[in-house]
Design an enzyme around this catalytic site. Structure first.
Site: not given
Ligand code: NAD
Length: 273
Positions: A141, A154
């Site tokens: 991230s 985080y």
């Molecule tokens: N959305 C953003 O702007 C953003 C920014 C930086 C980083 N990220 C990273 O991208 C990744 C995806 O995030 P997102 O925004 O799609 O979030 P989201 O919450 O929409 O999706 C996350 C998915 O991971 C699953 N999950 C959570 N804990 C889990 C576990 N212990 N085992 C298996 N599955 C699990 C959830 O059920 C969900 O389906 C994450 O690592 C997040 O930190 C996202």
């Protein structure tokens, strides 16, 4: 478009929603067969119903090393191998408006999912890839690149994912296994509201809206990032166009971490006297 990943097998953790789901859809478009690993059984099974036989779901908690090992075994058994591992599952943990209020109640869970989950996912995938090589993509991230307040466990976990990726890329290069990292920022998914919703006494939606406004104001590119932007990068790092790339970090954030753009004089307000 040619199917760049035809014949390849991928695993996407956290693939049932958000960036992971968009990645699953994009990998399929490119000809890969994909195992979706997620805690959310309903969403995972619905995705398989929707996308068809080239997708399988495996209920997995990435914080559980045994389940991650079983996940890789499942992918190999179902589809005959493993070429691409996307360690995407992540959680925000609780948001605190002041670090003085931090109680570390969810520290272990955040680190177990965001860091240990990536490390065991990398290890189990790499054990499978030693003979023929492969690509591992870890989702960090911009919170791990740039300092900021609010969700410090985080941020620490995501910074550790960046460093881990570089270190393990050196270790695994001799097997032809590439390990790279994507650092997204400001892409609307459930993740943001799951963080702001934890702030005691505050309206989570209002806080989420303020954060979105801040991102919009500080992001140099004025378009909104999409899950598909991340999915495109995963396909690139997972396929043969990036064969000479390992141990790198690709930020996908509309330029947010590139630097601070100075204000124009007319935007500056005079300091209060
Ligand atoms: N959305 C953003 O702007 C953003 C920014 C930086 C980083 N990220 C990273 O991208 C990744 C995806 O995030 P997102 O925004 O799609 O979030 P989201 O919450 O929409 O999706 C996350 C998915 O991971 C699953 N999950 C959570 N804990 C889990 C576990 N212990 N085992 C298996 N599955 C699990 C959830 O059920 C969900 O389906 C994450 O690592 C997040 O930190 C996202």
């Amino acid at each position: 478009m040619a199917e760049e990943l035809s014949g390849r097998v991928a695993v996407v953790t956290g693939g049932a929603a958000g960036l992971g789901r968009a990645t699953v859809e994009r990998l399929l478009e490119d000809g890969a067969r994909v195992v979706v690993a997620d805690l959310d059984r309903d969403a995972g099974e619905a995705l398989v119903d929707e996308l068809g036989a080239d997708v399988r779901f495996r209920h997995t908690d990435v914080a559980n090393a045994e389940q991650v090992r079983d996940l890789i075994g499942f992918a190999v058994k179902k589809f005959g191998g493993l070429h691409l591992m996307v360690n995407n599952a992540g959680i925000s943990g609780a948001m605190h408006t002041s670090f003085l209020d931090e109680d570390f109640a969810d520290f272990e869970r955040v680190l177990s999912v965001n860091l240990l989950g990536v490390m065991t996912g990398t290890r189990e995938a790499a054990r499978q890839m030693t003979a023929g090589g492969g690509s591992i993509v870890n989702i960090s991230s911009i919170g791990g690149v740039q300092a900021g307040p609010g969700v410090l466990a985080y941020r620490a976990s995501k910074a550790a994912v960046l460093h881990f990726t570089k270190c393990v890329a050196m270790d695994l290069a001799e097997y032809g296994i590439r390990v790279n990292c994507i650092a997204p920022g400001g892409i609307p998914t459930r993740l943001l509201t799951s963080a702001t919703g934890t702030v005691e006494g505050a309206d989570g939606d209002m806080m989420a809206e303020r954060i979105r406004a801040h991102i919009a104001a500080t992001q140099p590119l004025k378009r909104l990032g999409t899950p598909q932007d991340v999915a495109e990068a995963v396909v690139y790092l997972g396929g043969d166009r990036s064969l000479h790339i390992t141990g790198t970090v690709l930020t996908i954030d509309g330029g947010t971490t590139a630097g601070v753009k100075p204000m124009r004089p007319e935007q500056a307000t005079a300091p209060a006297s």
